[in-house]
Design a protein around this motif. Structure first.
Motif, PDB file in Angstrom:
ATOM      1  N   ALA A  10       0.647  -1.334  -0.449  1.00 15.89           N
ATOM      2  CA  ALA A  10       0.006   0.525   0.266  1.00 15.89           C
ATOM      3  C   ALA A  10       0.202   1.434  -0.077  1.00 15.89           C
ATOM      4  N   LYS A  11       0.612   2.715  -0.488  1.00 17.67           N
ATOM      5  CA  LYS A  11       1.312   3.498  -1.120  1.00 17.67           C
ATOM      6  C   LYS A  11       1.136   4.282   0.796  1.00 17.67           C
ATOM      7  N   THR A  12       2.365   4.943   1.252  1.00 19.18           N
ATOM      8  CA  THR A  12       2.494   5.772   1.605  1.00 19.18           C
ATOM      9  C   THR A  12       3.475   6.545   1.523  1.00 19.18           C
ATOM     10  N   LEU A  19       9.331  10.773  -0.775  1.00 19.09           N
ATOM     11  CA  LEU A  19       8.854   9.772  -1.640  1.00 19.09           C
ATOM     12  C   LEU A  19       7.120   8.856  -1.320  1.00 19.09           C
ATOM     13  N   ASP A  20       7.203   8.309  -1.602  1.00 20.27           N
ATOM     14  CA  ASP A  20       5.881   7.227  -1.535  1.00 20.27           C
ATOM     15  C   ASP A  20       6.717   6.007  -1.754  1.00 20.27           C
ATOM     16  N   HIS A  21       6.335   5.469  -0.624  1.00 18.24           N
ATOM     17  CA  HIS A  21       6.580   3.873  -0.570  1.00 18.24           C
ATOM     18  C   HIS A  21       5.973   3.179   0.217  1.00 18.24           C
ATOM     19  N   LEU A  22       6.210   1.767   0.080  1.00 15.55           N
ATOM     20  CA  LEU A  22       5.424   0.163   0.107  1.00 15.55           C
ATOM     21  C   LEU A  22       5.414  -0.248   0.807  1.00 15.55           C
ATOM     22  N   TYR A  23       4.387  -0.582   1.571  1.00 21.63           N
ATOM     23  CA  TYR A  23       4.543  -1.933   3.216  1.00 21.63           C
ATOM     24  C   TYR A  23       4.096  -2.935   2.755  1.00 21.63           C
ATOM     25  N   SER A  46       2.392   7.574  -8.105  1.00 21.95           N
ATOM     26  CA  SER A  46       2.901   8.477  -8.042  1.00 21.95           C
ATOM     27  C   SER A  46       4.230   8.141  -8.812  1.00 21.95           C
ATOM     28  N   ASP A  47       4.884   9.323  -9.474  1.00 22.50           N
ATOM     29  CA  ASP A  47       6.516   8.870  -9.868  1.00 22.50           C
ATOM     30  C   ASP A  47       7.564   9.212  -8.964  1.00 22.50           C
ATOM     31  N   ILE A  48       7.211   9.417  -8.071  1.00 20.17           N
ATOM     32  CA  ILE A  48       8.468   9.466  -6.911  1.00 20.17           C
ATOM     33  C   ILE A  48       8.371   8.447  -5.762  1.00 20.17           C
ATOM     34  N   THR A  49       8.254   7.317  -6.112  1.00 16.00           N
ATOM     35  CA  THR A  49       8.193   5.640  -5.255  1.00 16.00           C
ATOM     36  C   THR A  49       9.484   5.693  -5.468  1.00 16.00           C
ATOM     37  N   CYS A  50       9.586   5.276  -4.081  1.00 16.23           N
ATOM     38  CA  CYS A  50      10.945   4.584  -3.395  1.00 16.23           C
ATOM     39  C   CYS A  50      11.600   3.433  -4.580  1.00 16.23           C
ATOM     40  N   VAL A  51      12.732   4.231  -5.030  1.00 20.25           N
ATOM     41  CA  VAL A  51      13.480   2.866  -6.022  1.00 20.25           C
ATOM     42  C   VAL A  51      14.147   1.343  -5.531  1.00 20.25           C
ATOM     43  N   VAL A  52      13.745   1.306  -3.618  1.00 25.99           N
ATOM     44  CA  VAL A  52      13.996   0.200  -3.420  1.00 25.99           C
ATOM     45  C   VAL A  52      12.887  -0.290  -2.948  1.00 25.99           C
TER      46      VAL A  52
END
Length: 67
Positions: A10-12, A19-23, A46-52
């Protein structure tokens, strides 16, 4: 690989890095290891999702994850 263990991210948004992060199973910990506790979830892509996080998306987050 057991696909039944694949994360259900889910996006945070992390206010400190914007940055947007996923968990996966733990909503307080992003896939990249960033503490996202007390950070509101967002629904938009978003286009600014954390690359990791983006790289780990779709991989099993842990063997004990029910999702």
């Amino acid at each position: 690989m057991n696909t039944s263990l694949a994360p259900a991210p889910a996006k945070t948004t992390n206010g400190s890095s914007d940055l947007d992060h996923l968990y996966c199973c733990d909503p307080d910990l992003a896939l990249c290891g960033t503490d996202v506790s007390n950070v509101p979830e967002i629904d938009a892509d978003s286009d600014i999702t954390c690359v990791v996080c983006a790289d780990l998306d779709g991989e099993p987050c842990s063997p004990g994850c029910p999702e």
